[in-house]
Design a protein around this motif. Structure first.
Motif, PDB file in Angstrom:
ATOM      1  N   PHE A 106       0.819  -1.206   0.000  1.00 40.90           N
ATOM      2  CA  PHE A 106       0.000   0.000   0.000  1.00 40.90           C
ATOM      3  C   PHE A 106       0.857   1.262   0.000  1.00 40.90           C
ATOM      4  CE2 PHE A 106      -3.283  -3.004   1.035  1.00 40.90           C
ATOM      5  CZ  PHE A 106      -4.344  -2.520   0.290  1.00 40.90           C
ATOM      6  N   ILE A 110       0.920   4.855  -2.950  1.00 43.48           N
ATOM      7  CA  ILE A 110       0.814   6.293  -2.700  1.00 43.48           C
ATOM      8  C   ILE A 110       1.472   7.056  -3.835  1.00 43.48           C
ATOM      9  CG2 ILE A 110       1.647   8.143  -1.207  1.00 43.48           C
ATOM     10  CD1 ILE A 110       1.148   6.309   1.140  1.00 43.48           C
ATOM     11  N   PHE A 115       5.565  12.386   0.266  1.00 44.55           N
ATOM     12  CA  PHE A 115       4.907  11.739   1.399  1.00 44.55           C
ATOM     13  C   PHE A 115       5.378  10.297   1.542  1.00 44.55           C
ATOM     14  CE2 PHE A 115       1.278   9.349   3.226  1.00 44.55           C
ATOM     15  CZ  PHE A 115       1.181  10.017   4.432  1.00 44.55           C
ATOM     16  N   LYS A 207      -3.845  -3.149 -16.973  1.00 46.20           N
ATOM     17  CA  LYS A 207      -4.550  -1.876 -16.956  1.00 46.20           C
ATOM     18  C   LYS A 207      -5.315  -1.648 -18.265  1.00 46.20           C
ATOM     19  CE  LYS A 207      -1.059   0.594 -15.141  1.00 46.20           C
ATOM     20  NZ  LYS A 207      -0.347   1.803 -14.702  1.00 46.20           N
ATOM     21  N   ALA A 211      -8.311  -3.487 -15.565  1.00 44.85           N
ATOM     22  CA  ALA A 211      -8.232  -3.949 -14.176  1.00 44.85           C
ATOM     23  C   ALA A 211      -8.220  -2.753 -13.235  1.00 44.85           C
ATOM     24  CB  ALA A 211      -6.970  -4.777 -13.972  1.00 44.85           C
ATOM     25  N   THR A 212      -8.905  -2.902 -12.116  1.00 43.07           N
ATOM     26  CA  THR A 212      -8.843  -1.845 -11.107  1.00 43.07           C
ATOM     27  C   THR A 212      -7.563  -2.018 -10.302  1.00 43.07           C
ATOM     28  OG1 THR A 212      -9.948  -3.154  -9.440  1.00 43.07           O
ATOM     29  CG2 THR A 212     -11.349  -1.815 -10.870  1.00 43.07           C
ATOM     30  N   ARG A 213      -7.302  -1.021  -9.481  1.00 43.21           N
ATOM     31  CA  ARG A 213      -6.052  -1.067  -8.735  1.00 43.21           C
ATOM     32  C   ARG A 213      -6.010  -2.270  -7.791  1.00 43.21           C
ATOM     33  NH1 ARG A 213      -4.379   4.071  -5.397  1.00 43.21           N
ATOM     34  NH2 ARG A 213      -4.577   5.084  -7.416  1.00 43.21           N
TER      35      ARG A 213
ATOM     36  N   TYR B   8       3.214   2.942 -12.660  1.00 43.63           N
ATOM     37  CA  TYR B   8       1.897   3.317 -12.168  1.00 43.63           C
ATOM     38  C   TYR B   8       1.299   4.588 -12.748  1.00 43.63           C
ATOM     39  CZ  TYR B   8       1.973  -0.506  -8.961  1.00 43.63           C
ATOM     40  OH  TYR B   8       1.980  -1.752  -8.442  1.00 43.63           O
ATOM     41  N   THR B   9       2.074   5.471 -13.338  1.00 46.06           N
ATOM     42  CA  THR B   9       1.462   6.727 -13.769  1.00 46.06           C
ATOM     43  C   THR B   9       1.637   6.976 -15.251  1.00 46.06           C
ATOM     44  OG1 THR B   9       3.464   7.862 -13.130  1.00 46.06           O
ATOM     45  CG2 THR B   9       1.669   7.860 -11.531  1.00 46.06           C
ATOM     46  N   TYR B  14      -6.021   3.813 -14.459  1.00 43.04           N
ATOM     47  CA  TYR B  14      -6.952   2.845 -13.879  1.00 43.04           C
ATOM     48  C   TYR B  14      -8.367   3.353 -14.062  1.00 43.04           C
ATOM     49  CZ  TYR B  14      -3.239   0.598 -11.200  1.00 43.04           C
ATOM     50  OH  TYR B  14      -2.145  -0.089 -10.818  1.00 43.04           O
ATOM     51  N   LYS B  15      -9.308   2.432 -14.040  1.00 35.42           N
ATOM     52  CA  LYS B  15     -10.689   2.864 -13.870  1.00 35.42           C
ATOM     53  C   LYS B  15     -10.820   3.254 -12.405  1.00 35.42           C
ATOM     54  CE  LYS B  15     -12.971  -0.764 -15.153  1.00 35.42           C
ATOM     55  NZ  LYS B  15     -14.079  -1.637 -15.511  1.00 35.42           N
ATOM     56  N   ASP B  20     -11.992   2.611  -4.877  1.00 35.25           N
ATOM     57  CA  ASP B  20     -10.589   2.967  -5.056  1.00 35.25           C
ATOM     58  C   ASP B  20     -10.277   4.288  -4.370  1.00 35.25           C
ATOM     59  OD1 ASP B  20      -9.931   0.747  -6.349  1.00 35.25           O
ATOM     60  OD2 ASP B  20      -9.812   1.616  -8.357  1.00 35.25           O
ATOM     61  N   ILE B  23     -10.206   3.795  -0.664  1.00 38.28           N
ATOM     62  CA  ILE B  23      -8.977   3.112  -0.267  1.00 38.28           C
ATOM     63  C   ILE B  23      -7.816   4.082  -0.276  1.00 38.28           C
ATOM     64  CG2 ILE B  23      -7.287   1.390  -1.020  1.00 38.28           C
ATOM     65  CD1 ILE B  23      -9.720  -0.275  -1.952  1.00 38.28           C
ATOM     66  N   THR B  27      -5.543   4.979   2.832  1.00 37.37           N
ATOM     67  CA  THR B  27      -4.105   4.731   2.836  1.00 37.37           C
ATOM     68  C   THR B  27      -3.356   5.916   3.432  1.00 37.37           C
ATOM     69  OG1 THR B  27      -4.611   3.969   0.627  1.00 37.37           O
ATOM     70  CG2 THR B  27      -2.382   3.637   1.379  1.00 37.37           C
ATOM     71  N   TYR B  28      -3.741   7.125   2.971  1.00 42.05           N
ATOM     72  CA  TYR B  28      -3.059   8.313   3.491  1.00 42.05           C
ATOM     73  C   TYR B  28      -3.241   8.433   4.996  1.00 42.05           C
ATOM     74  CZ  TYR B  28      -1.562  10.258  -0.921  1.00 42.05           C
ATOM     75  OH  TYR B  28      -0.910  10.464  -2.099  1.00 42.05           O
TER      76      TYR B  28
END
Lengths: 311, 311
Positions: A106, A110, A115, A207, A211-213, B8-9, B14-15, B20, B23, B27-28
């Motif tokens: 997790f 982020i 952060f 993706k 697919a969702t995260r 990831y970016t 992502y949808k 999401d 979540i 997470t934060y």
């Protein structure tokens, strides 16, 4: 013989190899003295050893100390209690060994990089302070005027200060909490490294397929770091009996002694407290043998499952 | 880090569903709590050492310092034992780290030398020591026989040869192109010359990692003082801290007596209590770690990844 040696040393390469051996010899001696020579001390387990006097054959007692562990009911009770503590502490760690993995997964989700870095930095810090410092921090936070008692009292949850460190309740759980506080962030680094090394194309493909995260985490991230998890679980299984004594030694006091004494601490207390040098050595021999067996077993399992061991 | 970002970016998003989002927010929150739990204890102790001891004693200093003063630190400076303990800790950290690093580098290199006589045997001889341990009593008796109890070298020599660091260095040396060494040897360089002129400059990154781990281990070491040292002149900072936390109010008497002159001048609110002294010593012991931590943080990920490759 001499001729053979002469011939050996006439070869330049051999001569160099031998000279190189001489270079490392002092360090090999250090290893022999500090790691192998103490093994000789195992003989104390077969004698009735009283510290100031040197060993003599008069005090040879054979397997007396090993037998006394089982024959003497008081001692047996104590050893069983110590084993129970050891199993409880190691078991708790094993039960929650997935925590650093989830922490890493997790954390990796982020998006705000500063952060993420900040969290990673500060959660790793406790790993680098000693158990004595952890204890002194625990003392500062939990003493009768510490922050925890102040807050609980001002919220009206308790009326009088609660002495968390001087109590025999929930000792296993408390020890697990401190262990996790100290180690979780550090253990997570291993998984973060594994996640960084993952196959990017696979995730990209998932993706594209929509697919969702959470689906990516469940079907790609977790399976790809499971091997790392497996190795770490096997290692902690191999160290099941060796919790180390430092943590338990610093937290130990008259109130929690019954439930905090793990095997390593017991061996120390036995030797230092009432001079049970021989019995203490006998116990550590048994511990070493079981530990080596555990290591071989887990290594064997690892070979079966992964195709390679970790030794 | 860079790789992670790619994963990831990238363009394909992502949808983003409601779950999401939730979540993500969660997470934060959770990681903020984790970070807080790791940072706050240090902060709490620090603000209490510089706040009015009277308020601190009543548990009123929780989030920011009140009535700032540095009397506690002046008091702590007056404790003569503490200064000597600091010297011992610094000395063992410097000398011990130097030994460990030089030996790890040299043996790590020598174990890659194919010319070395019986190379595999000696490598196994050293590496095997990771997996067994004679136990406390045999080890203690060995140290006593070698006259390393109540001896500064008792802190250094047993920790000098560390198989794990040797393996780290060996793995690193193996990744250096062999041609470098061969070229130097054709020019007539001996083994030692190759080591110092070719290998050491190349393996500096891993040496930095090893140095950091070794230094932290030396700074934090506690058990060896506990077992080997009864001479208070050789007590380390960690051990002194442990004693201060376990000694009851005698600590306060010690401080207030040793500096009665200073104490008269101090207002009553600033008179040190046992707890305030404990907190101040805790800060003194933890500060070096916190100061060097940001510098070495970037090294250890590298180190642990090399270690992970080896398993």
């Amino acid at each position: 013989m001499a001729g053979k040696m002469k011939k050996y040393f006439q070869n330049k390469r051999n001569r160099r190899g031998f000279r190189e051996f001489l270079y490392i010899l002092p360090f090999l001696i250090l290893v022999a003295v500090f790691s192998y020579y103490p093994l000789y001390g195992w003989v104390y387990a077969f004698f009735d050893y009283k510290p100031p006097f040197p060993l003599s054959m008069d005090s040879f007692v054979g397997l007396k100390w090993f037998k006394s562990m089982v024959d003497n009911p008081v001692k047996l009770m104590q050893i069983l209690k110590v084993l129970r503590n050891t199993f409880a502490m190691s078991g708790l760690s094993l039960l929650f060994s997935w925590f650093p993995m989830i922490f890493a997964i997790f954390l990796n989700e982020i998006k705000c990089v500063p952060f993420k870095k900040f969290v990673q930095t500060v959660t790793t810090l406790p790993n680098f302070i000693s158990w004595v410092l952890v204890y002194s921090i625990a003392y500062c936070l939990l003493n009768s005027t510490g922050v925890v008692n102040s807050l609980l009292m001002s919220l009206g949850i308790i009326d009088s200060p609660e002495l968390f460190l001087q109590s025999g309740d929930h000792v296993w759980f408390k020890m697990w909490v401190w262990l996790t506080w100290k180690n979780a962030g550090w253990s997570a680094i291993m998984y973060i490294a594994a996640i960084t090394g993952m196959d990017g194309e696979l995730i990209e493909a998932a993706k594209v397929d929509g697919a969702t995260r959470m689906q990516v985490i469940r079907h790609i991230t977790i399976p790809s770091i499971l091997p790392t998890y497996f190795v770490l679980v096997m290692l902690s299984l191999a160290n099941f009996l060796s919790n180390g004594m430092e943590q338990y030694f610093v937290f130990e006091n008259a109130f929690n002694k019954e439930s905090i004494q793990v095997l390593d601490l017991y061996v120390y207390n036995l030797a230092m407290g009432n001079g049970g040098y021989s019995l203490s050595t006998a116990i550590s021999i048994l511990k070493s043998v079981v530990s080596v067996l555990l290591l071989c077993c887990t290594n064997g399992i690892s070979k079966l499952v992964r195709g390679e061991g970790f030794i | 880090m860079k790789r992670q970002k790619d994963v990831y970016t990238k363009k394909v998003k992502y949808k983003v569903s409601l779950t999401d989002r939730m979540i993500s927010v969660l997470t934060y929150i959770v990681y903020t709590i984790f970070a807080f739990v790791c940072v706050y204890p240090f902060y709490y102790i620090f603000i209490n050492t510089i706040s009015s001891n009277d308020l601190s004693q009543r548990g009123k200093v929780l989030f920011w310092p009140k009535e700032i003063h540095f009397h506690n630190y002046k008091q702590v400076m007056q404790i003569p034992d503490l200064f000597r303990a600091l010297e011992i800790s610094v000395a063992r950290t410097i000398v011990g780290t130097l030994f460990t690093v030089v030996i790890a580098a040299f043996l790590g290199f020598m174990f890659t030398r194919e010319t070395l006589w019986k190379r595999k045997l000696w490598y196994r001889f050293v590496a095997a020591t990771m997996y067994f341990n004679a136990g406390i009593i045999p080890w203690f008796i060995t140290m006593r026989n070698l006259h390393l109890t109540n001896n500064f070298w008792g802190y250094i020599l047993p920790m000098a040869v560390q198989p794990f660091y040797i393996i780290l260095c060996k793995t690193f040396v193996e990744s250096v192109p062999k041609e470098l060494q061969d070229a130097a040897e054709i020019d007539g360089a001996g083994t030692l010359k190759v080591f110092f002129a070719i290998i050491v400059p190349v393996i500096k990154p891993i040496l930095a990692t090893v140095a950091i781990f070794a230094a932290v281990a030396q700074w934090n070491a506690f058990q060896d003082t506990l077992l080997l040292v009864t001479d208070s002149r050789l007590y380390t900072l960690q051990f002194t801290l442990y004693q201060y936390i376990n000694q009851a109010s005698s600590l306060k008497a010690l401080v207030n007596n040793s500096s009665s002159g200073v104490n008269l001048a101090a207002s009553l609110a600033h008179a040190s209590t046992a707890t305030s002294i404990r907190m101040t010593v805790t800060i003194v012991v933890v500060t070096p770690i916190i100061l060097v931590y940001p510098i070495f943080q970037r090294f250890f990920t590298k180190g642990i990844m090399i270690g992970a490759v080896k398993g």
